[in-house]
Design a protein around this motif. Structure first.
Motif, mmCIF file in Angstrom:
data_model
loop_
_atom_site.group_PDB
_atom_site.id
_atom_site.type_symbol
_atom_site.label_atom_id
_atom_site.label_comp_id
_atom_site.label_asym_id
_atom_site.label_seq_id
_atom_site.Cartn_x
_atom_site.Cartn_y
_atom_site.Cartn_z
ATOM 1 N N GLU A 41 87.127 9.624 10.064
ATOM 2 C CA GLU A 41 86.892 10.972 10.583
ATOM 3 C C GLU A 41 87.972 11.946 10.134
ATOM 4 N N PHE A 70 87.465 15.047 7.444
ATOM 5 C CA PHE A 70 87.790 16.427 7.834
ATOM 6 C C PHE A 70 88.716 17.080 6.821
ATOM 7 N N TYR A 71 89.765 16.375 6.415
ATOM 8 C CA TYR A 71 90.703 16.949 5.445
ATOM 9 C C TYR A 71 90.009 17.239 4.113
ATOM 10 N N SER A 128 87.477 20.262 4.670
ATOM 11 C CA SER A 128 88.120 21.548 4.959
ATOM 12 C C SER A 128 88.885 22.072 3.747
ATOM 13 N N VAL A 130 89.411 26.774 10.616
ATOM 14 C CA VAL A 130 89.385 25.800 11.703
ATOM 15 C C VAL A 130 90.280 26.228 12.859
ATOM 16 N N LEU A 140 87.090 26.276 17.227
ATOM 17 C CA LEU A 140 86.233 25.104 17.282
ATOM 18 C C LEU A 140 85.251 25.247 18.434
ATOM 19 N N THR A 162 82.867 23.918 13.315
ATOM 20 C CA THR A 162 83.644 25.099 12.963
ATOM 21 C C THR A 162 82.779 26.344 13.115
ATOM 22 N N ILE A 202 82.701 18.681 12.514
ATOM 23 C CA ILE A 202 83.896 17.976 12.049
ATOM 24 C C ILE A 202 84.162 16.679 12.800
ATOM 25 N N ARG A 203 83.534 16.518 13.978
ATOM 26 C CA ARG A 203 83.768 15.269 14.702
ATOM 27 C C ARG A 203 82.677 15.070 15.739
ATOM 28 N N TRP A 250 95.601 16.682 14.008
ATOM 29 C CA TRP A 250 94.704 17.001 12.897
ATOM 30 C C TRP A 250 95.159 18.223 12.105
ATOM 31 N N LEU A 276 76.547 16.503 8.422
ATOM 32 C CA LEU A 276 77.597 17.171 7.645
ATOM 33 C C LEU A 276 77.063 17.607 6.279
#
Length: 554
Positions: free
Chosen positions: A178, A182-183, A186, A193, A196, A241, A247-248, A272, A487
């Motif tokens: 996860e 995300f990294y 993004s 971000v 949220l 976002t 994102i999660r 994060w 996603l």
């Protein structure tokens, strides 16, 4: 070097053709290339065709499979092609290229790098994710789906036990997966971000509560947002976002209350590197405890408040006088500050004129219906109540607008109607951030619809529900796979400006045909349409090549 045909006109008026093997050489005097004959095969009508075929075959040993195929077509072997099958490739190709562009391939491989597997976990996981997005089905159905219906890059066949093994191991690397996803996403998409959005929903299982063992801890009955309280369910949380990118995702037992999950969400997002985070949540999370949690470690919130909760602060905020500021045609806002010092609370009252008109019309219809039902009761003073009168008073919608007089008769509660009109088209927002303008607060809360859209996509397009898994680990893995599919879908929608349903419909028209010959197999795509090419271009992806694959026989 090439074979050319030379014709000569005979005295009797007929023509004779000759075949020659030639190549061009530059003539420095004439200043142009001239054909030089290397070998003459003789008259075309007398040439042994087998000689040419043997020559082409011997040359093809030194060519690539595609070039060899082209050379065989020139000598008439195309007739030996057999059209074996046709599979859809467009949606799978698009998702695979997007998957790789986002760096998902490297992320998955890195997560499982310490594990020794003979199977390709990354390709199997992608297959399950793509199936969710293209044609949601059970894991047992994926075998025939891959073999008969679609062309999955790098995957020829899958077995259910392989897919279940990937699901079982997925949760072991979930936290790392996860965060790295995300990294990667993004950074590539340059996501904003600092804001949220978080909300929860529920998803049910097609199983009777009587069929569940007593030690069941995850599948529970609870408040169903799918309006299926008769079924077991799980609660799912989603953070997205401001662009609508999820994102999660979280999962909890089916009887979990919204107000109890916010602390875990806050803790899970620590570390994060999100910078200043303002979390936006719906009214179900507006308890004072949750708001304190959201403000820990410098965080802030924008959250909906219940206007009918009977809170003193809410009543005071709603009673504040002042003009509404017009932000948009359907959005008017004003600020209300309640209290001082540490007890100071900042509220924003939002008003939608169109929504107010709809609320007023709906209430007028309810009032008309209540009056008609009261008249139909033909009540007499001090008369014993009958079932219709009791049902009207207990009705969840009508009951609040009905009052009972001392003599027992029912009347329309006009004061309740007037009180309800004060809330037409309005909603109340509370925020802990004094630096945000009231416009940012109102628009930020309104964007919470992005989460609702994401849940709608999960439940309809990706068919998250109903779920048939029994083990908690499989249920959680199923939700994670659905999140990864969401996603990809959301990114495709964001960058093309079209819905995934529209994209998928057009892309599914792009097929790959499987042709076989005695020399090997050819996989050739149908021509890419202009609309398909525009979609690939909007995503920065290349469409599949015309010749997708060539497999020469050894």
């Amino acid at each position: 070097m090439y074979i050319r045909r030379v014709t000569r006109k005979n005295k009797n008026g007929t023509t004779t053709s000759y075949l020659q093997l030639a190549h061009n050489e530059w003539d420095p005097k004439a200043k142009y290339a001239k054909a030089k004959v290397i070998y003459s095969f003789g008259r075309e009508d007398q040439v042994d065709r087998a000689v040419l075929e043997r020559l082409a075959s011997s040359i093809s040993r030194f060519l690539s499979p595609e070039a060899a195929l082209q050379s065989k077509e020139t000598v008439g072997e195309v007739a030996s092609f057999l059209f074996q099958s046709s599979k859809s490739v467009g949606s799978l190709w698009l998702l695979d290229q997007l998957w790789k562009k986002l760096g998902m391939e490297e992320v998955i491989q890195a997560c499982f790098s310490s594990r020794q597997h003979e199977m390709d976990i990354e390709r199997l996981l992608f297959t399950m994710v793509a199936n969710r997005a293209v044609s949601p089905a059970s894991k047992f159905s994926l075998t025939s789906w891959v073999e008969e219906d679609v062309y999955v890059p790098g995957v020829e066949t899958v077995q259910p036990h392989q897919l279940y093994r990937v699901m079982d191991e997925l949760l072991d690397v979930r936290a790392e997966l996860e965060k790295n996803v995300f990294y990667a996403v993004s950074d590539l998409l340059n996501l904003e971000v600092d804001l949220l959005y978080f909300d929860t929903t529920s998803s049910y299982f097609e199983v009777s509560p009587d069929e569940v063992s007593e030690d069941e801890t995850f599948r529970k009955q609870g408040y169903s947002k799918d309006k299926r309280p008769d079924l077991l369910q799980t609660v799912i949380g989603l953070a997205v976002t401001r662009e609508g990118i999820p994102i999660r995702v979280w999962e909890w037992p089916g009887n979990t209350m919204d107000m109890t999950v916010i602390e875990q969400v806050k803790q899970d997002l620590i570390g994060w590197k999100l910078g200043r985070v303002i979390q936006v949540a719906d009214r179900g999370f507006s308890s004072e405890k949750n708001l304190r949690i959201l403000q820990q470690t410098g965080g802030h919130y924008i959250i909906g408040e219940r206007m009918h909760a009977g809170k003193k602060d809410v009543e005071e905020a709603l009673s504040k006088r002042g003009r509404f500021q017009v932000i948009r045609e359907n959005l008017h806002v004003k600020e209300a500050i309640v209290g001082d010092g540490e007890a100071r609370k900042r509220y924003v009252i939002a008003y939608n004129p169109d929504e107010a008109a709809r609320d007023r019309m709906k209430r007028e219809q309810i009032v008309a219906s209540i009056e008609a039902q009261i008249d139909a009761l033909r009540q007499e003073a001090n008369e014993a109540h009958h079932k219709k009168a009791c049902a009207l008073r207990a009705h969840p919608t009508y009951g609040k607008y009905v009052r009972q007089l001392k003599d027992g008769t029912l009347r329309l509660h006009k004061q309740a109607v007037r009180d309800a009109s004060k809330y037409d088209g309005k909603y109340l927002i509370r925020t802990s951030d004094d630096t945000l303008s009231i416009e940012d607060v109102a628009l930020g809360y309104k964007q919470l619809l992005e989460v609702e859209d994401a849940f709608r996509t999960l439940k309809t397009t990706l068919q998250l529900r109903p779920m048939y898994h029994r083990l908690e680990e499989r249920i959680r893995a199923h939700v994670v796979i659905s999140w990864l599919a969401l996603l990809l879908v959301r990114i495709a929608e964001l960058q093309t400006g079209e819905t995934w349903t529209q994209i998928r419909k057009e892309m599914n028209r792009l097929h790959v045909g499987h042709f076989s010959t005695k020399d090997g197999d050819l996989f050739q795509c149908t021509e890419v349409t202009q609309k398909q090419r525009r979609t690939f271009g909007a995503l920065g992806l290349k469409p599949p090549p015309n010749i997708l694959d060539l497999q020469a026989n050894s």
